[in-house]
Design a protein around this motif. Sequence first.
Motif, PDB file in Angstrom:
ATOM      1  N   LYS A 281       1.442  -6.916  -2.972  1.00  0.00           N
ATOM      2  CA  LYS A 281       0.869  -6.059  -2.050  1.00  0.00           C
ATOM      3  C   LYS A 281      -0.019  -4.998  -2.266  1.00  0.00           C
ATOM      4  N   PRO A 282      -0.973  -5.091  -3.040  1.00  0.00           N
ATOM      5  CA  PRO A 282      -1.944  -3.947  -3.064  1.00  0.00           C
ATOM      6  C   PRO A 282      -2.468  -3.465  -2.129  1.00  0.00           C
TER       7      PRO A 282
ATOM      8  N   ILE B  67      -0.978  -2.183   0.286  1.00  0.00           N
ATOM      9  CA  ILE B  67      -0.322  -1.073   0.796  1.00  0.00           C
ATOM     10  C   ILE B  67      -0.641   0.160   0.054  1.00  0.00           C
ATOM     11  N   ARG B  68      -1.051   0.117  -1.276  1.00  0.00           N
ATOM     12  CA  ARG B  68      -1.281   1.274  -2.171  1.00  0.00           C
ATOM     13  C   ARG B  68      -2.970   1.623  -1.821  1.00  0.00           C
ATOM     14  N   ALA B  69      -3.582   0.587  -1.246  1.00  0.00           N
ATOM     15  CA  ALA B  69      -5.107   1.044  -1.044  1.00  0.00           C
ATOM     16  C   ALA B  69      -5.415   1.547   0.129  1.00  0.00           C
ATOM     17  N   CYS B  70      -4.364   1.611   1.249  1.00  0.00           N
ATOM     18  CA  CYS B  70      -4.556   2.352   2.492  1.00  0.00           C
ATOM     19  C   CYS B  70      -4.468   3.822   2.175  1.00  0.00           C
TER      20      CYS B  70
ATOM     21  N   ASN C  36      -1.759   5.537   4.608  1.00  0.00           N
ATOM     22  CA  ASN C  36      -0.475   5.086   4.569  1.00  0.00           C
ATOM     23  C   ASN C  36       0.181   4.265   5.776  1.00  0.00           C
TER      24      ASN C  36
ATOM     25  N   ARG D 122       2.586  -0.879   5.896  1.00  0.00           N
ATOM     26  CA  ARG D 122       3.936  -0.858   5.214  1.00  0.00           C
ATOM     27  C   ARG D 122       4.539  -2.029   5.452  1.00  0.00           C
TER      28      ARG D 122
ATOM     29  N   ALA E 185      -7.496  -1.382   2.752  1.00  0.00           N
ATOM     30  CA  ALA E 185      -6.525  -2.246   2.715  1.00  0.00           C
ATOM     31  C   ALA E 185      -6.784  -3.731   2.703  1.00  0.00           C
TER      32      ALA E 185
END
Length: 238
Positions: free
Chosen positions: A165-166, A168-171, A174, A177, A202
Amino acid sequence: MWHKAFLEECRRAGFNLAGIASVTSYDSSTPEPLRLARRFSGARSALILATGGTSFWNSLAQREKSCSHPLDRATVHRLRKPVRFLRRQGVCHRILFPFRSSGLKVSFRRLAEASGLGNANTVLNILVHPVYGPWVSLRALILVDQVLEPTVPLTEFDPCAPCAKPCIRACPSNAIRTTGFELRLCGIHISKFPSCDEGCLARRACVYGKEHAYSGNEGFHRQRFAKQAILQYLARES
């Protein structure tokens, strides 16, 4: 059967993805306000047309890209020949577009999933295709009064379960989720910052279909309308 020739006409017109769903089966598992029979009482089958990747945009002439709604205008224009074919076959039909509304709602995303165009139950809350990933644009729905063999839903395709789930980190807002997509957080960010103006970061981080991602002018164009839709929705809900 006429529908095979019709779908081939659609493919030649640039709609490189298509699926078929039974209206009865779809409506039986769909909330009443979204049922297809509300849109066309004689509907027996639903054919959904989509474009995967950048080929549709790349096929537009420069003069077409310069108008205010190039993808929508091209969709309507290029469907004219396939629709004439339907009329010659005597098929009673109704055409619906996701960019036009006559009051009654249709969930194009749910319908695309039911007709085998991908999985819509994703972390990004959008349809993901095995080849094109999240880079699928749903363009038109044709309801017909004949029973056609449905395409098979991709029930075994679950892109998010085994993924790191990259997205999630890219957004940067935030908003992505594991528990769901926080549209309000997304809206706050895109209304203030330009980081997502060329496309959702994302979405770009999705491991599926990276080579088919929208970029350049196409990315700016699509994201501009996505941003407008999100902000208008949030304004109505506030």
